[in-house]
Design a protein around this motif. Structure first.
Motif, mmCIF file in Angstrom:
data_model
loop_
_atom_site.group_PDB
_atom_site.id
_atom_site.type_symbol
_atom_site.label_atom_id
_atom_site.label_comp_id
_atom_site.label_asym_id
_atom_site.label_seq_id
_atom_site.Cartn_x
_atom_site.Cartn_y
_atom_site.Cartn_z
ATOM 1 N N ILE A 269 0.868 -1.179 0.000
ATOM 2 C CA ILE A 269 0.000 0.000 0.000
ATOM 3 C C ILE A 269 0.903 1.226 0.000
ATOM 4 C CG2 ILE A 269 -1.826 1.255 1.198
ATOM 5 C CD1 ILE A 269 -2.582 -1.455 2.530
ATOM 6 N N ASP A 270 1.004 1.857 -1.163
ATOM 7 C CA ASP A 270 1.893 3.015 -1.336
ATOM 8 C C ASP A 270 3.277 2.770 -0.724
ATOM 9 O OD1 ASP A 270 0.138 4.476 -2.843
ATOM 10 O OD2 ASP A 270 0.088 6.190 -1.502
ATOM 11 N N GLY A 271 3.863 1.633 -1.052
ATOM 12 C CA GLY A 271 5.207 1.313 -0.589
ATOM 13 C C GLY A 271 5.264 0.612 0.748
ATOM 14 N N HIS A 272 4.154 0.505 1.464
ATOM 15 C CA HIS A 272 4.116 -0.144 2.776
ATOM 16 C C HIS A 272 3.686 -1.605 2.602
ATOM 17 C CE1 HIS A 272 3.611 -0.362 7.154
ATOM 18 N NE2 HIS A 272 2.571 -1.140 6.875
ATOM 19 N N PRO A 273 4.578 -2.568 2.898
ATOM 20 C CA PRO A 273 4.204 -3.976 2.752
ATOM 21 C C PRO A 273 3.293 -4.442 3.886
ATOM 22 C CG PRO A 273 6.459 -3.787 3.521
ATOM 23 C CD PRO A 273 5.968 -2.399 3.289
ATOM 24 N N LEU A 274 2.406 -5.335 3.543
ATOM 25 C CA LEU A 274 1.486 -5.930 4.504
ATOM 26 C C LEU A 274 1.306 -7.383 4.088
ATOM 27 C CD1 LEU A 274 -0.281 -4.881 6.877
ATOM 28 C CD2 LEU A 274 -2.095 -4.521 5.211
ATOM 29 N N VAL A 275 1.481 -8.303 5.010
ATOM 30 C CA VAL A 275 1.414 -9.723 4.679
ATOM 31 C C VAL A 275 0.259 -10.376 5.425
ATOM 32 C CG1 VAL A 275 2.657 -11.922 4.720
ATOM 33 C CG2 VAL A 275 3.898 -9.799 4.269
ATOM 34 N N GLY A 276 -0.498 -11.188 4.707
ATOM 35 C CA GLY A 276 -1.561 -11.974 5.314
ATOM 36 C C GLY A 276 -2.918 -11.313 5.236
#
Length: 174
Positions: free
Chosen positions: A149-156
């Protein structure tokens, strides 16, 4: 005119989704979280969601990715995507045989089923699918679903509130 994107090209925030049609957590994201994000952010023009194939659960995952792209060729990517995920089992990996994928295509009204089946069974989408997977690997994505999200990783398959927090932070930074 990107068939793999939802939302305006001018949305201030973009979320890229790396997903596998056989992943039960991807199905959960698609059926629970994504509709909420669409309602709250995509429809208001604040968020654009972009799909990337990340087929990590074998040949059936690759076949399903091809089927998604075959549906996209006929303007029905998101309808097909939601039909597949909407029919995923509560637990375990989706059994996505060629017959099941054809039934989802019929269910969403793919107009040229012969073309869909030919495209699904060909390797013509493999370079694009591999490109998506390489993009995910380059971003150190190790599983599905994964998001940027706009360069911010989020997993799961995080709760919707986690997505909302990251999206709101990205919007505030604009």
């Amino acid at each position: 005119n990107d068939p793999f994107a939802l939302g305006s090209e001018t949305a201030p925030v973009t979320m890229v989704v790396f997903s596998d049609y056989r992943c039960p957590f991807c199905a959960r994201y698609s059926t629970v979280t994504e509709p909420e994000l669409i309602e709250r952010y995509v429809k208001s023009g604040k968020l654009r969601i972009e799909w990337r194939d990340f087929p990590i659960f074998g040949e059936a995952s690759l076949l399903a990715a091809r089927a998604g792209r075959a549906a996209a060729e006929q303007g029905l990517f998101w309808e097909f995507n939601h039909a597949v995920f909407g029919n995923a089992p509560e637990s375990g990996h989706h059994d996505l045989t060629p017959e099941r994928l054809l039934s989802f295509a019929r269910q969403v009204g793919v107009p040229d089923m012969q073309r869909f089946e030919t495209d699904m069974n060909s390797g013509r989408f493999d370079p694009a699918i591999a490109s998506d997977a390489m993009q995910g690997q380059a971003l150190n994505m190790t599983g599905t679903p994964s998001f940027v999200i706009d360069g911010h990783p989020l997993v799961g398959a995080q709760p919707t509130s986690v997505f909302a927090t990251v999206i709101e932070q990205a919007l505030a930074a604009k």
